[in-house]
Structures are given as structure tokens and as C-alpha cells.
Design an enzyme around this catalytic site. Structure first.
Site, PDB file in Angstrom:
ATOM      1  N   LYS A   1       0.847  -1.204   0.000  1.00  0.00           N
ATOM      2  CA  LYS A   1       0.000   0.000   0.000  1.00  0.00           C
ATOM      3  C   LYS A   1       0.882   1.254   0.000  1.00  0.00           C
ATOM      4  O   LYS A   1       0.524   2.275  -0.577  1.00  0.00           O
ATOM      5  CB  LYS A   1      -0.950  -0.010   1.198  1.00  0.00           C
ATOM      6  CG  LYS A   1      -0.275   0.348   2.493  1.00  0.00           C
ATOM      7  CD  LYS A   1      -1.215   0.743   3.607  1.00  0.00           C
ATOM      8  CE  LYS A   1      -0.337   1.061   4.806  1.00  0.00           C
ATOM      9  NZ  LYS A   1      -0.899   0.837   6.097  1.00  0.00           N
TER      10      LYS A   1
ATOM     11  N   ALA B   1      -6.784  -2.441  13.130  1.00  0.00           N
ATOM     12  CA  ALA B   1      -5.794  -1.812  12.263  1.00  0.00           C
ATOM     13  C   ALA B   1      -6.417  -1.272  10.973  1.00  0.00           C
ATOM     14  O   ALA B   1      -7.437  -1.792  10.514  1.00  0.00           O
ATOM     15  CB  ALA B   1      -4.706  -2.827  11.929  1.00  0.00           C
ATOM     16  N   GLU B   2      -5.786  -0.247  10.419  1.00  0.00           N
ATOM     17  CA  GLU B   2      -6.236   0.386   9.169  1.00  0.00           C
ATOM     18  C   GLU B   2      -7.677   0.878   9.276  1.00  0.00           C
ATOM     19  O   GLU B   2      -8.454   0.793   8.327  1.00  0.00           O
ATOM     20  CB  GLU B   2      -6.121  -0.595   7.977  1.00  0.00           C
ATOM     21  CG  GLU B   2      -4.726  -1.130   7.737  1.00  0.00           C
ATOM     22  CD  GLU B   2      -3.760  -0.085   7.197  1.00  0.00           C
ATOM     23  OE1 GLU B   2      -4.195   1.064   6.944  1.00  0.00           O
ATOM     24  OE2 GLU B   2      -2.576  -0.406   7.057  1.00  0.00           O
ATOM     25  N   GLY B   3      -8.024   1.414  10.410  1.00  0.00           N
ATOM     26  CA  GLY B   3      -9.395   1.902  10.617  1.00  0.00           C
ATOM     27  C   GLY B   3     -10.210   0.844  11.323  1.00  0.00           C
ATOM     28  O   GLY B   3     -10.285  -0.298  10.857  1.00  0.00           O
TER      29      GLY B   3
ATOM     30  N   ARG C   1      -7.263  -1.942   3.054  1.00  0.00           N
ATOM     31  CA  ARG C   1      -8.469  -2.687   3.438  1.00  0.00           C
ATOM     32  C   ARG C   1      -8.787  -3.810   2.446  1.00  0.00           C
ATOM     33  O   ARG C   1      -9.239  -4.883   2.842  1.00  0.00           O
ATOM     34  CB  ARG C   1      -9.644  -1.715   3.579  1.00  0.00           C
ATOM     35  CG  ARG C   1      -9.485  -0.855   4.829  1.00  0.00           C
ATOM     36  CD  ARG C   1     -10.389   0.351   4.855  1.00  0.00           C
ATOM     37  NE  ARG C   1      -9.933   1.274   5.911  1.00  0.00           N
ATOM     38  CZ  ARG C   1     -10.316   2.539   6.028  1.00  0.00           C
ATOM     39  NH1 ARG C   1     -11.174   3.077   5.152  1.00  0.00           N
ATOM     40  NH2 ARG C   1      -9.854   3.284   7.006  1.00  0.00           N
TER      41      ARG C   1
END
Lengths: 324, 374, 265
Positions: B91, B354-356, B235
Site C-alpha cells: 500500500k 488496524a487500518e481503521g 483494506r
């Protein structure tokens, strides 16, 4: 084409000794063949292995004594067998051991004779018209195929070791024919020097008469030591299931089953082996099977003559004691 | 067969074999030792996994989003940590490809083959709320001077290059690229997390790091946009990781239920067990379809924010639940630290945060639904 | 030196079952891979190439989707690839397959070394090497466990059941390779795209000098009559007592009574 009404076996000789698979093939052929059974034996000029072979009672032994051929060059041997067959006519069938030697030589001869060959057979039988029905595993023993060669002769096959029993006969009537004048053209492309493999500390599991086999459940150092002590007491060889080949001291030669070795001991003791099909495929020729496992439903018990439900290690120790 | 299909087939064959031989056998050991044992990391580099989605012009393999996600899926089946470490790198590479100026790209993308790039937003003062951060960059002449403290960075400590979110004005967020070889760069504390224990998560401290203008990612003030873009990428790939975890759970639980017997019948024949296993399979397949759809939309230039959020929100809860059900089916074995089920639950649980967080995912999904009807 | 490596695409797992309905092998959801032994043959070729700058040509016979395996071999380091594909080849047994492969090798011309894996993991025959050698009329060394290139040829180690062989082979020669011979590498991910600069040539039956009676089903002496799942052997089983020592004592007594355990054996 005129065919010779005989079924042939190629005698596998290594280290001036007949490989036991040859005897197994003779006994099997004697049981299933209506036609005379002939063994083709290639040996050194000073040897007389036909005397050993006779005890198993083939109808005929064709002996080729030739010091060049025993070097084991596939091309030279193919030429020799082709020449022999030109003289005698093509036999109904010609079977070899599914060893490195057999699996190299037989297909080359197959191509020379442009006939069919089935590799690594587990079973053979003849039909009334002389058709040889060959059962061969494929996909790593997960599938069995029945293969025939309807219109070509000889029907060729290589056969796995220790699938059939070998039985000596009383008073066998075996005719021995010596072929002395076979011309062998030397293959100058290859120089082969052979020496015996260094003797391993224990005999190989494929030839062992007694085997103590250990499974995944027995991977700890202590369990291994116990199993080895039992094996010592029994004068047995240690065999393993696939997961144990991860350990430094075991490899595929110690592994029983599908991707390992087929064994045929008089007695096999399975410690902590559950009995997956991959494993049991390799033990079908063990004469007596004893298994110990904590799982009362372990599939291995169905393959066993005697079984013990409980801790394999305790059983192993008790057995050691009982053997005092 | 076209080149794209053949390339993908070859790649997936390779990945499967690699996972089978080099990753899966070490899954438990990676979890227990919190490290990529057996030289795994150098093997990953040697085979150019880091270049998977890097464009060919920078020496990469140039695989698209969907193929890369499938690779992450396969790896996660063997070990979820390794998959997440690669996800973190992919990413980050993607944002430099997307937002970097030519000078930055030419400097860093060829290095992405060997050096991990990490993405860092969180600080002690704020994670999901980016305006809460304290790190800042100040322009001095034609240079930027960066100060601040970044924590809980995926691959923090392992990564050598960092995309860092800083304030360039009190209400202006921007991204810069910094390098562990720069003066003023320091590694900080490593976290001690519950799951995904193979993934190093750590802190970096920036003391007056001086960078050229070219190290600004995109333009000043693009911090939020770039952050969102990285999240969307992450995501999708997390959906792939979660699919892999559920596939792993399914392998374990079906094998067990087929061989384990109660009253002479394998327990797979019992309805209660069947229901659980079927639900795991349904969740796995749903997550797979979600991440593959999101990846496909990404590859076709469509807005995939909502689908990416769905893949992660649905996949993470499902994988935790699937792990819990698997544990129950395996009984004592499931509860044992010597069997992998328990660490799969811990691994999956990380991805609800994680990641939101999953809560944030639902906000995004709800707002998108409303927006599309407005 | 010009090397041809023959490979086969096989199912990724040999753990296959027979479909109850179709009575055929169920290969649903199983994709293909390069036969594991053939990877060792390829690696052997690449090792020789690294030392001698040899040209490595990879070859397979099969349907069009086998092109994936050829392309993979190119990505691993082969210089060019040949796919032998034709409806006429369908249903070929080992003899008919070996014939077509040998004719293709003849067409390539001036081949010094033919390398194959020791056997395929699906059919498990191991016949292809000797058959091709015979049709090419060259010498063969099967089951090579170690290969070294040396002046004028190869030096090979080979193990029989009880014998170790040290073989020197002059070229041309055909060698089949065991999994002991080397450690095959994985495809490097970046090399996959680059491999498309190299060529995969497809040859149909009409491109080769073939005798129509010797190819496909017509040229196959062997006929598969049926396939089945392996039978499980059921033994009479006797449960030993629960106490381990009782169990062991009883077992030893039984085995001695039955002459299975003889003291001095």
C-alpha cells in the site's frame, strides 16, 4: 507373427546375488501362468546363480554368461535381450522388477520391440487367452489402473518388490539353457564403475524381517529412544511415517507408505501410528501386524492382527520387558 | 491464453509452492518467536515478493491489484503475519506510485525491491483522528525540516523508508517520505501485540530531519486524501488476509471433523458441526468475493472505498467468529497453544482495529450509502 | 552445448479420488504444475548452462494450457520452448508419446543432451527417458543423483538398491534426474514478465515427420481397462488387554506359539 508360448521373467542380479524380487516373480508366475515360466538370467562368466533360482521352480532358465553385460549398460542389455528374442520368438509376456535396473531396462526394450509396458505393477493375472491384466497404481498410489496390451507381444511389466511371496519348491524340475554365443556390441559412450553401497548400520526397511514403526505421536526424543530400545531387543529396524522424515536421522528410505517404501516384514509393530491410507498402502504385505494407539478408533487397528488401545510408549516398554 | 492469464498462473503456482515449503511449516514458530524464522525474510526478498505490484518501469513485476490481493490471500493461508507485512509495503509503494513526483519515484521506487516502505499516521495523540497529530514540517529555504514521533507503524523497525503524515500548517496535513539513513531519524519502541506477532510494529522518532521538496508526497494539504487512498488499498488486501485466515481455519476444522469420531461416526456427520463449518465456508467465500470485487474496481479506476471497507469490516469479524467456532469444534486441541487455531483468532482480531476500526468502516459505508441516494 | 529438457504438466496434488458418478478421476479445482522431478531436470540444465553457456530448450507434449508450464520454465531460465500439441496426439500411451517427443528432438537437431525427470508424479511410469533414448538411438543414464559437466561429457552418480555407480557419459546422451540431484529454485517474480521476450513455438503433427500409425491412441499398445480406488485390507483383529504389561506378555506368548518370534532370530 509367431509367438513363443512362454511367460518370461528377467532375473535381477546385484552384487552377484539374485535380488529376492526375482523369486517373488517366479512364485507368482508359477501360480498364475498356464504357459511355461522362463527366467532370463544374465550373469558373470564364473557365476552359477541359476542354482539359486532353480529352487523356486521356474520351468526354464535361459542363462547368458557375459562379463560385459553385467556392467549394467541399458543399451547393451537391450541389444542382448532383443537378439535373444529374435532367436527364440517373442514370449507372451516379459516381466521385470520395478527397481532402478528394471525400470530403466524394460522401457528401452519396450521401445525396441514397440510393445506395451506397465510400470510398477502391484498385481498381475492372466486371462484364458493369455492376456496379462496388470494392476498399477498412479497418482502416488491414490488410484489403481488395470492395464492390458491386447495386440502386441510380449506384454511387458515391471513389478514392485515385496508385493508377492516367494516360495521354494520341493523337487523343482527346471531346465537350464546356456546361451554362450550372444554377440554384445560395447556401448563406448558410457563408462560405468560400480561399487557396493557402504553397508548401512541397519538393514533397509524393505528387506527387514522385523520392523518397529513410529508415527507423529512419537516424535519426542524420549519416545524415539524407547522405540529404538525395543527395536534393538527385537533385532528390528526402525520405520517411520512421513512426518518423522522431518527429523535429521530419517529420510524417505526409512519412510513406510505411499511416497516411501513398501515393506514385507514377518512382524511389524506400529507405535502411535493412526493408519492413514498413505501409510497402510505400504504395509499390506507385512505378515503379522501389531499396533498400539491411544485412539480406540484408530484406522490402523483394522489393519492389525493384534492391537492395544492405550499409550504406545507404555506398551513399548512393557513389550521390552516381556522379551527379557 | 493471453500473457496476463499465463503470468498470473505462473505467479500463483510459485506462491503456492513457496507458501507450502517456506511459510506454512513455520506458521506456529513465527507466532511463538515473533520473528520470520528460517531465513524467511531473505527468501521473500530473493524471490522479489517486494516488487510484486511495483510497475515494470521501476524494475517491478507490475501485477495488478487483483492478482496482488490473490497472492496476499495465498500467503495468509500459510501465515497471516507475513501477508500483513507485505500488505503494509504494497500500500505504501502504491501511494508513491500514485502521488510521488518523478524525482521521488526515481529515487525510491527502484529501492522498493529491497527496502520495505512503511506508512505511518498514528501518534500518541491521535490515530483515527488525523488532526490530533503533533508531527510537523517547516519549510526553510528549499528544504523541509521534519519533527515528530510516530507509533504503531506496521513494519516499524523492519521498514527502512517511511511515508509520514505531518502538519505543514495548523490545519494542513501533508505526507513526506523519510529514510532511516537520514540524519535525525531514530527507531523507537517496538509494540508487544496480541496477534499477527510476526509483524514488527514500532515507533520512529524524527529530530530535525531535513528533506528536499521532492520528498513531499503529492502537494501540501493532500494528507487526508493520501491517507484515505492508502487505507482503501490496505483494506482490500486485509480482506485477502482474512480470507486466507478463514481458509486456514477451514482446512484445520474439516480435517479434524472428518477424522474425529464420536460413537463410531465422524463428527462431520453431525448437524451442529456441519452448521458451524458451513457458516465458516460462507463467510470465507463472501469475504473473498468482496475483496476481489474491490480489487477489480480499483484496477478499473472506480471508487472502491465502500467495498474495501465492507471486505475488512465483514471479513475481520467473520474470521474471529470462524476461529472461535473452530476452537469449539476442536475442543481441547483448539484451546491448546500447541495448535494453530488460537493464534488465528488473535491474528484476525488485529484487523478489527488496524487500518481503521470496524466502527469507522461502518461510518464510511453508511455515509456512502446515503451519499449514493442523495 | 544444446540441451533439451522434457517436462510434463501434472495436477498440483496427487491426492485425487474417483468421482462416483463419472467413474473417472475427479480433477475439479486442481490446477496444473510442472512435475516436481522435471524441476530437478530443469535445474540440472541451468547448472550446466551456467558453466558452459549451453542453450536450454524446454519441451512438452499436451494441450494448449501446458503453455503455462513452458512459460514458467522460460521464466526459470530456459532459452526457448516447444509445445507439441495436436488432436492426433490424444490418447497416447508412453510409447506413442515417446515417439512424438523423439521426432521433435530430431527436428530441433544437433541436441547434445536430453534431460527428463525420473518419472511423473501422476502416471508414475518413468518410461519416457528410456523410450526416447531408444528412438533417438543414444545412450541413457536414468535416475541420476548428481550431474557434473566435464570435458567431453558428463559425470554422473547413480544409486541402485545396493550399488553406487560412477558413470562418465560422452555426448550425446539422455539423462533422467532424481530429486537428489539439486535444489530447484522458485520462479523469481520479476522474471515472469521478462520471460515473454522469449519464444514458445507450437508444433503440430504436420510439423513433424511422423508415421500416423505410431501416434495417439492408434500408436498405443497399452489400453487402460479400468480405474479404481485402492482397496483397504481388512485383517482379523484381536484386542489385547488394557493393562500394558498383560497386553505385552500375552502378545509375546502368541507370537512365540505361532513361531513368529523365534528366540535366536
Amino acid at each position: 507373427m509367431e509367438f513363443l508360448k512362454e511367460n518370461w521373467i528377467f532375473a535381477e542380479v546385484d552384487l552377484n546375488k539374485v535380488n529376492p524380487i526375482t523369486y517373488q516373480l517366479i512364485t507368482k508366475m508359477n501360480q498364475i501362468s498356464e504357459l511355461p515360466v522362463t527366467v532370463v538370467l544374465v550373469e558373470g562368466s564364473s557365476e552359477s546363480l541359476e542354482e539359486d533360482i532353480k529352487e523356486y521352480g521356474p520351468d526354464k532358465i535361459i542363462t547368458i554368461k557375459n562379463d560385459q553385460l553385467v556392467q549394467g549398460n541399458d543399451l547393451e542389455m537391450t541389444n542382448a535381450l532383443d537378439t535373444l528374442i529374435e532367436k527364440t520368438g517373442r514370449p507372451n509376456s516379459f516381466v521385470f522388477a520395478a527397481t532402478v535396473v528394471g525400470r530403466s531396462l524394460a522401457p528401452r526394450l519396450q521401445a525396441r520391440l514397440r510393445t506395451g509396458l506397465t510400470a510398477d505393477c502391484l498385481d498381475l493375472h492372466f486371462e484364458d487367452d493369455g492376456t496379462l491384466v496388470q494392476t498399477k497404481p498412479s497418482y502416488g498410489d491414490n488410484i489403481m489402473c488395470e492395464i492390458v496390451v491386447p495386440n502386441h507381444r510380449p506384454q511387458m511389466a515391471t513389478v514392485r518388490s515385496n508385493v508377492f511371496e516367494a516360495k521354494k519348491l520341493n523337487n523343482p524340475m527346471t531346465k537350464v539353457i546356456n546361451i554362450t554365443n550372444l554377440k554384445v556390441v560395447q556401448d563406448k559412450q558410457l563408462t560405468i564403475s560400480s561399487k557396493p553401497l557402504p553397508q548401512e548400520s541397519a538393514e533397509s526397511i524393505t528387506e527387514a524381517n522385523r520392523i518397529v514403526a513410529i508415527g507423529r505421536g512419537d516424535k519426542t526424543e524420549e519416545n524415539l529412544t524407547n522405540a529404538k530400545r525395543l527395536a534393538d531387543k527385537l533385532h528390528a529396524v526402525i520405520g517411520v511415517t512421513r512426518p518423522l522424515t522431518d527429523l535429521e536421522e530419517f529420510d524417505i528410505n526409512d519412510q513406510i507408505g505411499q511416497s516411501g517404501q513398501s515393506v514385507s516384514p514377518d512382524i511389524l509393530i506400529n507405535l502411535g501410528i493412526s493408519g492413514a491410507v498413505q501409510y497402510t498402502a505400504g504395509i499390506s504385505n507385512a505378515k503379522t501386524i501389531v499396533s498400539a494407539n491411544t485412539d480406540k478408533d484408530a484406522p490402523i487397528f483394522k489393519h492389525s492382527d493384534y492391537y492395544y488401545v492405550g499409550n504406545a510408549e507404555e506398551f513399548s516398554k512393557a513389550l521390552e520387558k516381556a522379551l527379557q | 491464453m493471453d500473457q496476463k492469464t499465463i503470468s498470473q498462473d505462473i505467479l500463483l503456482r510459485m506462491v503456492k509452492a513457496f507458501v507450502k515449503n517456506e511459510v506454512a511449516p513455520y506458521d506456529m514458530e513465527i507466532d511463538h518467536t515473533r520473528s520470520y524464522v528460517n531465513n524467511l525474510w531473505s527468501k521473500v526478498k530473493e524471490n522479489d515478493f517486494l516488487s510484486l505490484m511495483l510497475p515494470e518501469e521501476y524494475g517491478g513485476a507490475g501485477f495488478n491489484g487483483r492478482t496482488s490481493a490473490k497472492v496476499i490471500n495465498e500467503i495468509a493461508k500459510g501465515n497471516a503475519s507475513l501477508a500483513v507485512t507485505l500488505e503494509g509495503h504494497f500500500k505504501s509503494v502504491d501511494q508513491i506510485v500514485k502521488y510521488g513526483n518523478d524525482e521521488l519515484k526515481n529515487e525510491y521506487l527502484p529501492q522498493a525491491k529491497n527496502r520495505i516502505i512503511a506508512f505511518s499516521m498514528t501518534e500518541p495523540s491521535g490515530g483515527s483522528n488525523p488532526m490530533g497529530i503533533n508531527s510537523h514540517a517547516e519549510k526553510r529555504g528549499d528544504k523541509w525540516i521534519i519533527n515528530g514521533d510516530k507509533i504503531m507503524i506496521t513494519n516499524g523497525g523492519l521498514a527502512e523508508i517511511y511515508c509520514v503524515l505531518v502538519k505543514t500548517a495548523p490545519d494542513e496535513l501533508s505526507f513526506f517520505v523519510v529514510d532511516n539513513e537520514m540524519e535525525g531519524f531514530e527507531y523507537g519502541k517496538q509494540e508487544n501485540f496480541l496477534g499477527l506477532t510476526g509483524v514488527p510494529v514500532g515507533e520512529i522518532v524524527m529530530n530535525n530531519i531535513e528533506v528536499d521538496e521532492s520528498h513531499l508526497l503529492g502537494k501540501v494539504g493532500m494528507g487526508k486524501e493520501i491517507g484515505d487512498s492508502a487505507h482503501d488499498d490496505a483494506r482490500v488486501l486485509m480482506g485477502a488476509v482474512l480470507t486466507g485466515i478463514m481458509e486456514h481455519e477451514l482446512d484445520l476444522v474439516t480435517d479434524y471433523a472428518t477424522h474425529r469420531k464420536a460413537i463410531d461416526t465422524p463428527i462431520i456427520q453431525m448437524q451442529g458441526i456441519q452448521r458451524k463449518i458451513a457458516d465458516i465456508a460462507i463467510s470465507k467465500e463472501t469475504t473473498k468475493l468482496l475483496y476481489q470485487k474491490a480489487a477489480w474496481m480499483k484496477d478499473h479506476g472506480q471508487d472502491y472505498e465502500e467495498e474495501a471497507a465492507m471486505a475488512k469490516a465483514y471479513g475481520s469479524r467473520s474470521a474471529v467468529k470462524a476461529g472461535d467456532d473452530s476452537l469449539q469444534i476442536l475442543g481441547g486441541y483448539g484451546y491448546s497453544l500447541d495448535y494453530p487455531i488460537e493464534h488465528l483468532i488473535r491474528d484476525a482480531r488485529a484487523m478489527e482495529i488496524a487500518e481503521g476500526t470496524v466502527e469507522k468502516m461502518r461510518t464510511a459505508i453508511a455515509l456512502k450509502e446515503a451519499e449514493s441516494r442523495a | 552445448m544444446k540441451i533439451v529438457v522434457g517436462i510434463k504438466q501434472v495436477p498440483e496434488t496427487t491426492n485425487v479420488k474417483i468421482n462416483e458418478k463419472t467413474k473417472n478421476i475427479d480433477r475439479r479445482g486442481i490446477s496444473g504444475v510442472i512435475n516436481q522431478y522435471d524441476r530437478h531436470a530443469l535445474e540440472a540444465a541451468f547448472e550446466i548452462k551456467a558453466k558452459t553457456n549451453a542453450e536450454v530448450i524446454v519441451m512438452t507434449m499436451g494441450p494448449d494450457d501446458f503453455v503455462v508450464s513452458l512459460q514458467e520454465a522460460l521464466a526459470l531460465g530456459a532459452d526457448s520452448a516447444v509445445l507439441l500439441s495436436d488432436r492426433a496426439f490424444a490418447g497416447a500411451d508412453t510409447l506413442a508419446t515417446g515417439y512424438v517427443l523423439s521426432e521433435a528432438i530430431k527436428k530441433i537437431g544437433d541436441v547434445d543432451l536430453v534431460l527428463l525427470g525420473q518419472q511423473s508424479v501422476d502416471a508414475d511410469t518413468g518410461q519416457m527417458g528410456p523410450i526416447i533414448s531408444e528412438f533417438l538411438d543414444i545412450s541413457q543414464v536414468t535416475y541420476a543423483s548428481k550431474l557434473d559437466v566435464e570435458e567431453g561429457g558428463l559425470r554422473i552418480k547413480r544409486y541402485l538398491e545396493n550399488i553406487e555407480q560412477d558413470i562418465t557419459a560422452k555426448l550425446p546422451v539422455l539423462v533422467t534426474v532424481t530429486d537428489q540431484a539439486n535444489d530447484p529454485k522458485y520462479v523469481n517474480i520479476v522474471e515472469i514478465a521478462k520471460s515473454f521476450e522469449k519464444e514458445v513455438t507450437t508444433w503440430h503433427a504436420s510439423d513433424l515427420n511422423l508415421d500416423a500409425d505410431r501416434v495417439g491412441q492408434a500408436g498405443s499398445p497399452s489400453v487402460v481397462r479400468s480405474i479404481s480406488s485402492p482397496k483397504e485390507v481388512v485383517k482379523d483383529n484381536y484386542k489385547l488387554p488394557d493393562n500394558p504389561q498383560d497386553a505385552a506378555d500375552e502378545l509375546v506368548k502368541i507370537l512365540k506359539d505361532k513361531n513368529i518370534l523365534v528366540e535366536d532370530k
